[in-house]
Design an enzyme around this catalytic site. Sequence first.
Site, PDB file in Angstrom:
ATOM      1  N   LYS A 176       1.053  -1.080  -0.055  1.00 47.90           N
ATOM      2  CA  LYS A 176       0.028  -0.073   0.053  1.00 47.90           C
ATOM      3  C   LYS A 176       0.961   1.063   0.168  1.00 47.90           C
ATOM      4  O   LYS A 176       1.460   1.651   1.114  1.00 47.90           O
ATOM      5  CB  LYS A 176      -0.853  -0.255   1.175  1.00 47.90           C
ATOM      6  CG  LYS A 176      -2.339   0.703   0.976  1.00 47.90           C
ATOM      7  CD  LYS A 176      -2.522   2.157   0.624  1.00 47.90           C
ATOM      8  CE  LYS A 176      -1.912   2.985   2.030  1.00 47.90           C
ATOM      9  NZ  LYS A 176      -1.830   4.632   1.774  1.00 47.90           N
ATOM     10  N   GLY A 229       6.595   5.447   8.431  1.00 44.64           N
ATOM     11  CA  GLY A 229       5.725   6.567   8.830  1.00 44.64           C
ATOM     12  C   GLY A 229       5.882   7.041  10.186  1.00 44.64           C
ATOM     13  O   GLY A 229       7.044   7.139  10.579  1.00 44.64           O
ATOM     14  N   SER A 230       4.726   7.999  10.514  1.00 42.20           N
ATOM     15  CA  SER A 230       4.686   8.671  11.721  1.00 42.20           C
ATOM     16  C   SER A 230       4.731   7.930  12.978  1.00 42.20           C
ATOM     17  O   SER A 230       4.195   6.674  13.021  1.00 42.20           O
ATOM     18  CB  SER A 230       3.684   9.736  11.789  1.00 42.20           C
ATOM     19  OG  SER A 230       2.414   9.092  11.845  1.00 42.20           O
ATOM     20  N   GLY A 234       2.251   4.758  13.760  1.00 39.22           N
ATOM     21  CA  GLY A 234       2.881   3.392  14.185  1.00 39.22           C
ATOM     22  C   GLY A 234       2.361   3.120  15.497  1.00 39.22           C
ATOM     23  O   GLY A 234       2.064   1.807  15.813  1.00 39.22           O
ATOM     24  N   GLU A 251       9.051   1.581  11.374  1.00 36.72           N
ATOM     25  CA  GLU A 251       9.985   2.498  10.987  1.00 36.72           C
ATOM     26  C   GLU A 251       9.712   3.679  11.334  1.00 36.72           C
ATOM     27  O   GLU A 251       8.757   4.352  10.279  1.00 36.72           O
ATOM     28  CB  GLU A 251      11.024   2.197   9.841  1.00 36.72           C
ATOM     29  CG  GLU A 251      12.235   2.695   9.753  1.00 36.72           C
ATOM     30  CD  GLU A 251      12.299   4.223   9.505  1.00 36.72           C
ATOM     31  OE1 GLU A 251      12.367   5.117  10.428  1.00 36.72           O
ATOM     32  OE2 GLU A 251      12.183   4.413   8.042  1.00 36.72           O
ATOM     33  N   CYS A 285      13.281  10.753   7.773  1.00 31.72           N
ATOM     34  CA  CYS A 285      13.049  10.696   9.267  1.00 31.72           C
ATOM     35  C   CYS A 285      14.300  10.637   9.757  1.00 31.72           C
ATOM     36  O   CYS A 285      14.115  10.889  11.237  1.00 31.72           O
ATOM     37  CB  CYS A 285      12.354   9.001   9.013  1.00 31.72           C
ATOM     38  SG  CYS A 285      13.394   7.919   8.290  1.00 31.72           S
ATOM     39  N   GLU A 386       9.220  16.376  15.215  1.00 32.20           N
ATOM     40  CA  GLU A 386       9.579  16.044  13.799  1.00 32.20           C
ATOM     41  C   GLU A 386       9.082  17.053  13.137  1.00 32.20           C
ATOM     42  O   GLU A 386       7.548  16.951  12.995  1.00 32.20           O
ATOM     43  CB  GLU A 386       9.321  14.860  13.591  1.00 32.20           C
ATOM     44  CG  GLU A 386       9.937  14.251  12.309  1.00 32.20           C
ATOM     45  CD  GLU A 386       9.733  12.896  11.892  1.00 32.20           C
ATOM     46  OE1 GLU A 386      10.826  12.131  11.311  1.00 32.20           O
ATOM     47  OE2 GLU A 386       8.831  12.508  12.339  1.00 32.20           O
TER      48      GLU A 386
END
Length: 485
Positions: A176, A229-230, A234, A251, A285, A386
């Site tokens: 996806k 992703g974020s 997560g 991750e 990231c 972030e």
Amino acid sequence: MAEQLRMYVDGEWVEAHDGATFDTIDPATAEVLASVPRATGPDVARAVAAARRSFDQGRWGSAVAERERSRLLLRMAELVRSQRDELVELEVRDCGKPLADARGDIDEVAFMFEYYAGWATKISGDIPPVGPDAMSLVVKEPLGVCGLIVPWNYPMLMAAQKVAPALAAGCTVVLKPAEQTPLTALRLAAIAEEAGVPAGVVNVVTGFGPEAGAPLLTDPAVDKISFTGSRDVGVMIQRTCAEQLKRVTLELGGKSPNIVFADADMAGAVPGTCAGVFGNQGEVCSAGSRVFVERSIYDEALDAMTAEAAAIRLGSGLDPATTMGPLVSAEQRDRVLGYLEVGRAEGAHLAFEGTAPSDPALANGYFVAPAIFEATSNDLRIAREEIFGPVMTVIPFTEVDEVIRLANDTEYGLAAAIWTRDITKALRTARAVRAGIVWINDSQPAPSEALWGGYKQSGIGRELGPYALDAYLETKQIYINLGAS
């Protein structure tokens, strides 16, 4: 009219079950590039069922010889290389990054499939000693069906980072891609098809997270989720998957420290530090956006970093002269601009702010110029949250122990960079910093042969290198009684 694309499920190019679509946008111009299917639960269920059948009925996995899996992965690498220029342009148009960056990404995609093609024939088990009257065989087997959810900052590279080791291990996949950048994921499906990967082994569904990503989490036929992703997403993924004890690799985000000691080689430290924050538009990231500079060289370093930032040229990624492209979306642009206001409101001094491109053709693009804040505290939001954009925060320090404490004063632990000529100091600091990746006199290299992943809120598990294979393998013991009559 924008090109109408289809997604890839069970070896067929299909529309969403209800015909719904959405547009993918060129972030440099805000023009529509293509229309793609907007997958929802029934579409994801179809893709998962295809991956499940392909695995259970022996089209892939343990029933397919390791050499055959290796051959097909090598063929995918060849096809990526043969289509390099087209893939590079597609990536630039879809996510905005400069041509040189996209070329590096696509080259690494090809290498990644080659690298894991080699590993497909080298996955082995063990025979532990269990006494004279028995034998224990420890074997590695493919985990099964894997849902792979990838971000928009390195679209094809992140897809390959998950797909290649999963296929090498013998798993089937439902990929996806991020809704902002689906185009090269669809091309990856076409490459798998052309390479001869059996139907149902690789499936790609395009859509939005709540509609196309969430059903992967709850489908009991999915054995594992790998997500990049974020941090907030997560956490949701881990919570949802825990209800089924579904395997996860996460991750997530980072707020990486970049430490410049007074004895650093400034000719390397300054451009390296700036590349570590401003590269890929800051949409990284592991970006070293918290820059700690030893107080005795603070003014000199700040001036040099400002000059480096001033030399950055914003523009369309398709322009070879561009060194920073647009952010991926209007939403991301507005988020980053909001942090510039946050920094000002917190009292940080904006030492440098670049200018947007003057080309009228780019007036609608999602550009944010590089910015450098001076800060006296690591407690500011711009030093803790972030931002995922080209915003650097520079903070002075005096002692080694002080900067180690500051570096570790974060909920994240993905990466860190250290600049010094003193190898003892470098290694002492590297050992003390709680991060999954530490660079010494460099910033942001991510070789496919090594590992990637972080401590603390930066995720769970490791990707790349042989370490990625463990996430797609089950370990089984077969015990044989040799003393039985």
